[in-house]
Scaffold this motif. Sequence first.
Motif, short mmCIF file in Angstrom:
data_model
loop_
_atom_site.label_atom_id
_atom_site.label_comp_id
_atom_site.label_asym_id
_atom_site.label_seq_id
_atom_site.Cartn_x
_atom_site.Cartn_y
_atom_site.Cartn_z
N ALA A 89 35.76 -1.65 -13.33
CA ALA A 89 37.27 -1.14 -13.96
C ALA A 89 38.21 -0.97 -12.97
N HIS A 90 38.08 -1.24 -11.67
CA HIS A 90 38.91 -1.19 -10.52
C HIS A 90 38.53 -1.80 -9.34
N ARG A 91 39.21 -2.93 -9.02
CA ARG A 91 38.96 -3.81 -7.95
C ARG A 91 39.01 -3.02 -6.53
N ARG A 92 39.76 -2.32 -5.87
CA ARG A 92 39.87 -1.53 -4.83
C ARG A 92 38.89 -0.12 -4.87
N ALA A 93 38.80 0.57 -6.04
CA ALA A 93 38.19 2.03 -6.00
C ALA A 93 36.89 1.71 -6.33
N LYS A 94 35.97 1.44 -5.20
CA LYS A 94 34.70 1.15 -5.26
C LYS A 94 33.88 2.52 -5.96
N LEU A 95 32.82 2.08 -6.49
CA LEU A 95 31.75 3.42 -7.01
C LEU A 95 30.97 3.81 -5.90
N LEU A 96 30.91 5.10 -5.59
CA LEU A 96 29.89 5.71 -4.66
C LEU A 96 28.64 6.24 -5.73
N GLN A 97 27.53 5.55 -4.96
CA GLN A 97 26.12 5.63 -5.74
C GLN A 97 25.13 6.16 -4.78
N LEU A 98 24.11 7.15 -5.10
CA LEU A 98 23.20 7.55 -4.53
C LEU A 98 22.09 6.42 -3.94
N THR A 99 21.62 6.62 -2.74
CA THR A 99 20.63 5.91 -2.43
C THR A 99 19.21 6.40 -2.62
N ALA A 100 18.11 5.75 -2.43
CA ALA A 100 16.63 6.31 -2.47
C ALA A 100 16.66 7.43 -1.55
N GLU A 101 17.12 7.25 -0.30
CA GLU A 101 17.32 8.55 0.58
C GLU A 101 18.19 9.62 0.08
N GLY A 102 19.22 9.35 -0.37
CA GLY A 102 20.04 10.50 -1.07
C GLY A 102 19.34 11.03 -2.09
N ARG A 103 18.63 10.15 -2.98
CA ARG A 103 17.83 11.20 -4.11
C ARG A 103 16.95 11.96 -3.49
N ALA A 104 16.01 11.44 -2.34
CA ALA A 104 15.01 12.05 -1.68
C ALA A 104 15.44 13.39 -1.21
N ALA A 105 16.91 13.32 -0.45
CA ALA A 105 17.43 14.71 0.23
C ALA A 105 17.59 15.65 -1.00
N MET A 106 18.27 15.25 -2.10
CA MET A 106 18.55 15.97 -3.13
C MET A 106 17.42 16.68 -3.74
N SER A 107 16.34 15.93 -3.69
CA SER A 107 14.89 16.49 -4.47
C SER A 107 14.60 17.51 -3.62
N ARG A 108 14.65 17.46 -2.12
CA ARG A 108 14.27 18.30 -1.31
C ARG A 108 14.93 19.90 -1.58
N ILE A 109 16.02 19.68 -1.99
CA ILE A 109 16.72 20.97 -1.98
C ILE A 109 16.31 21.77 -3.41
N THR A 110 16.13 20.86 -4.16
CA THR A 110 15.83 21.33 -5.89
C THR A 110 14.87 22.87 -5.81
N PRO A 111 13.70 22.76 -5.06
CA PRO A 111 12.84 23.89 -5.10
C PRO A 111 13.48 25.11 -4.91
N ASP A 112 14.13 24.97 -3.55
CA ASP A 112 14.91 26.34 -3.07
C ASP A 112 15.82 26.64 -4.15
N GLN A 113 16.68 25.59 -4.31
CA GLN A 113 17.89 25.95 -5.23
C GLN A 113 17.44 26.67 -6.57
N ARG A 114 16.48 26.36 -7.08
CA ARG A 114 15.73 26.95 -8.22
C ARG A 114 15.45 28.36 -7.99
N ALA A 115 14.63 28.41 -7.09
CA ALA A 115 14.14 29.87 -6.59
C ALA A 115 15.22 30.66 -6.24
N PHE A 116 16.17 30.29 -5.56
CA PHE A 116 17.53 31.14 -5.48
C PHE A 116 18.02 31.33 -6.63
#
Length: 148
Positions: A89-116
């Motif tokens: 949709a826009h040549r200069r404004a690239k999209l930011l996407q999670l990598t597998a490492e980013g998804r793994a980091a987010m997954s590590r947070i989820t149990p503690d976030q849910r507990a809180f």
Amino acid sequence: MTEPKPAELLSGAALTAFRLNGQFLAVAEQLARPAGLTAAWWQVLGAIVDEPLPVAGIARAMGITRQSVQRIADLMVDKGFAEYLPNPAHRRAKLLQLTAEGRAAMSRITPDQRAFADRLANQLGVEEFRRALDALEKMSAALDTLAD
């Protein structure tokens, strides 16, 4: 007792929101640290969990400046938590996407976030928690309307 004036209500709401923001950031730092993230990094990565977005879109969704999101996005790419993709949709404004490492980091947070979240819901009661969220969303929508 006299009814508070709108200016007093605004001041009270703003001061409470500032304090609440600080409290949320402190909790987010605690939750994000074991996954190798900061609260700000987690916030940006959280914005792209479901779909890649341009930096400006992330900034709009989070209510912060594009420049601050850009700095964090570049850092997330350098650390391997995210990557830039071409944006059809826009040549200069690239999209930011999670990598597998980013998804793994987010997954590590989820149990503690849910507990809180469960502890907070137990403290407030689920219905009061829901009413608080409702009030915050209404206040945000009203501020958006007045800012336009």
